[in-house]
Design an enzyme around this catalytic site. Structure first.
Site, PDB file in Angstrom:
ATOM      1  N   SER A   1       2.034   6.066  -4.215  1.00  0.00           N
ATOM      2  CA  SER A   1       3.029   7.081  -4.438  1.00  0.00           C
ATOM      3  C   SER A   1       3.546   6.971  -5.740  1.00  0.00           C
ATOM      4  O   SER A   1       3.865   7.924  -6.479  1.00  0.00           O
ATOM      5  CB  SER A   1       4.051   6.742  -3.299  1.00  0.00           C
ATOM      6  OG  SER A   1       3.528   7.292  -2.020  1.00  0.00           O
TER       7      SER A   1
ATOM      8  N   ALA B   1       0.755  -1.275   0.112  1.00  0.00           N
ATOM      9  CA  ALA B   1      -0.114   0.075   0.111  1.00  0.00           C
ATOM     10  C   ALA B   1       0.863   1.173  -0.230  1.00  0.00           C
ATOM     11  O   ALA B   1       0.393   2.438  -0.553  1.00  0.00           O
ATOM     12  CB  ALA B   1      -0.875  -0.139   1.145  1.00  0.00           C
TER      13      ALA B   1
ATOM     14  N   GLU C   1       2.294   1.738  -3.957  1.00  0.00           N
ATOM     15  CA  GLU C   1       1.533   1.813  -5.122  1.00  0.00           C
ATOM     16  C   GLU C   1       0.925   3.318  -5.227  1.00  0.00           C
ATOM     17  O   GLU C   1       1.035   3.784  -6.496  1.00  0.00           O
ATOM     18  CB  GLU C   1       0.324   0.852  -5.144  1.00  0.00           C
ATOM     19  CG  GLU C   1       0.930  -0.593  -5.174  1.00  0.00           C
ATOM     20  CD  GLU C   1       1.651  -1.151  -6.496  1.00  0.00           C
ATOM     21  OE1 GLU C   1       1.288  -0.317  -7.645  1.00  0.00           O
ATOM     22  OE2 GLU C   1       2.365  -1.978  -6.644  1.00  0.00           O
TER      23      GLU C   1
ATOM     24  N   GLU D   1       5.833  12.018   0.612  1.00  0.00           N
ATOM     25  CA  GLU D   1       6.467  11.605  -0.289  1.00  0.00           C
ATOM     26  C   GLU D   1       6.232  12.231  -1.306  1.00  0.00           C
ATOM     27  O   GLU D   1       7.218  12.822  -2.392  1.00  0.00           O
ATOM     28  CB  GLU D   1       6.502  10.148  -0.543  1.00  0.00           C
ATOM     29  CG  GLU D   1       6.967   9.267   0.578  1.00  0.00           C
ATOM     30  CD  GLU D   1       6.879   7.920   0.534  1.00  0.00           C
ATOM     31  OE1 GLU D   1       7.690   7.035   1.279  1.00  0.00           O
ATOM     32  OE2 GLU D   1       6.002   7.362  -0.366  1.00  0.00           O
TER      33      GLU D   1
ATOM     34  N   CYS E   1      -6.966   4.911   4.609  1.00  0.00           N
ATOM     35  CA  CYS E   1      -5.584   4.536   4.470  1.00  0.00           C
ATOM     36  C   CYS E   1      -4.829   5.065   5.739  1.00  0.00           C
ATOM     37  O   CYS E   1      -4.530   6.330   5.751  1.00  0.00           O
ATOM     38  CB  CYS E   1      -4.802   4.942   3.280  1.00  0.00           C
ATOM     39  SG  CYS E   1      -3.398   4.519   2.768  1.00  0.00           S
TER      40      CYS E   1
END
Length: 411
Positions: free
Chosen positions: A249, A244, A247, A369, A360
């Site tokens: 990012s 998780a 993907e 990020e 999430c």
């Protein structure tokens, strides 16, 4: 069931390239329909999707309420026994008391404060990657992909020598989330789960003996009311965090850069903003819009936990529903001029990280990020452009995890 319609072409390259025109048409004419190919009722409008995500009558699984025999499900496929065990152990596919316990324990270890302390390290990594870029490069492989895996690896405490395995393992595992997959892909995913699990178990043993300042140590030590993570829960949580954690990012950054370079005036907005030392809030806001505009994980599923009617549509216990985040994020009933890329859009209540109890947990890390990566790239290459602006982008796999295979650019 609502009337059946032609199915969503989830594996059609043309649809994966540009799903938005078809989604707009269906969202206006038939926002709820039964897709016979995937055997799911599809929801396309924002209010339906956000409502279902918050409604306790829908869940990620049914097995906390009923046995496989009661549900009439076939026996588990032994060819993916380890993959299924992994899926049944982490919090994303858990419900009820198990989900509450897992989310509480993991949340105590994987905190927003821990994420924010990563900013200087992430910025140093980005400078390293940018220094290696030539005048022409692939945004996906050369810039978007390396960072999230490395950040998660450092966060977990995976030794440098074994980090090269993580991305291939994750890429193999996530292929089983598409509506269809081959026997070879199934075998590769099963092998990846076995190998990844063995690595995490070995590291957990080491951290119990010699704790370090990393997330595996925190997960080994975390406790809540006398409750701790089991070995399999710890292992599967780490696998989930990698899958998780990269993907959204990787796909979000590459899709975002593509959207910006297709509208050079938007890229220019960020070039101007990047000159300020205090520009990070501007990039955080821009990232939210990029995640809305081209959703990196466009579709999620839920089970119906009891017989009910939703917006005039009867649903039976055990049915599955497909929630098309990519459609909800372009719904004009919720977003003004949703097909316009507005980098200052605020508020921006997009669906990309979900809603409700399954929101999430890694969203703070993905947001950090993405904002840092985009700002660093804009500063490094203010005149960045597509190598071939006329070429149609190519995507890996299907619609469920939608990512560019490459994005060739020049400075």
């Amino acid at each position: 069931m609502p009337p059946a319609l032609p199915t969503l072409p989830l594996t059609d390259p043309a649809f994966v390239q540009n799903p938005y025109s078809l989604l707009e048409k269906l969202r206006d004419t038939t926002p709820i329909f039964y897709d016979a190919a995937i055997k799911q009722t599809v929801f396309l409008r924002y209010d339906d999707i956000s409502g279902i995500l918050r409604d306790k009558r829908f869940g990620r699984t049914l097995t906390h309420l009923y046995s496989r025999d009661e549900l009439g499900w076939p026996p588990p496929d032994p060819a993916q026994a380890h993959f299924d065990a992994f899926n049944g152990n982490h919090m994303l596919d858990s419900e009820g008391a198990k989900h509450t316990r897992l989310r509480s324990l993991v949340g105590k270890a994987f905190t927003p404060r821990r994420v924010e302390t990563l900013q200087p390290r992430i910025e140093a990594m980005l400078e390293e990657y940018l220094a290696q870029l030539g005048p022409r490069f692939d945004v996906v492989a050369d810039y978007a992909e390396p960072l999230p895996v490395r950040v998660i690896a450092e966060l977990l405490g995976v030794p440098e020598a074994e980090r090269g395995l993580l991305r291939p393992w994750s890429a193999a595992i996530v292929k089983l989330y598409e509506p269809s997959y081959s026997a070879d892909q199934q075998a590769e995913a099963e092998h990846a789960v076995v190998e990844f699990s063995a690595l995490i178990r070995r590291l957990a043993v080491q951290r119990r003996a010699e704790p370090k300042d990393d997330l595996i140590t925190a997960l080994v030590q975390v406790e809540d009311g006398g409750q701790k993570l089991s070995e399999s829960e710890l292992t599967d949580t780490c696998i989930l965090l990698l899958n998780a954690g990269h993907e959204a990012s990787v796909n979000g950054l590459s899709a975002g850069v593509l959207a910006l370079l297709r509208q050079p005036e938007k890229w220019a907005e960020l070039v101007e903003a990047a000159q300020s030392e205090n520009s990070l809030p501007i990039f955080r806001t821009a990232v939210e819009e990029l995640l809305r505009f081209d959703t990196p994980l466009p579709m999620f599923e839920r089970y119906v936990l009891e017989d009910l009617e939703w917006n005039g549509t009867p649903l039976k216990m055990g049915d599955q529903v497909a929630l098309i985040y990519a459609s909800g994020n372009r719904d004009p009933r919720r977003f003004e001029k949703p097909d316009e890329l507005r980098l200052t859009r605020d508020p921006n209540p997009h669906l990309t990280f979900g809603l409700g109890k399954h929101y999430c947990l890694g969203a703070p890390l993905a947001r950090l990020e993405l904002a840092l990566s985009l700002r660093a790239l804009v500063r490094h290459a203010p005149k960045l452009r597509l190598t071939d602006a006329t070429a149609a982008p190519e995507y890996v796999g299907g619609f469920v995890i939608r990512g560019l295979s490459r994005l060739d650019v020049c400075i």
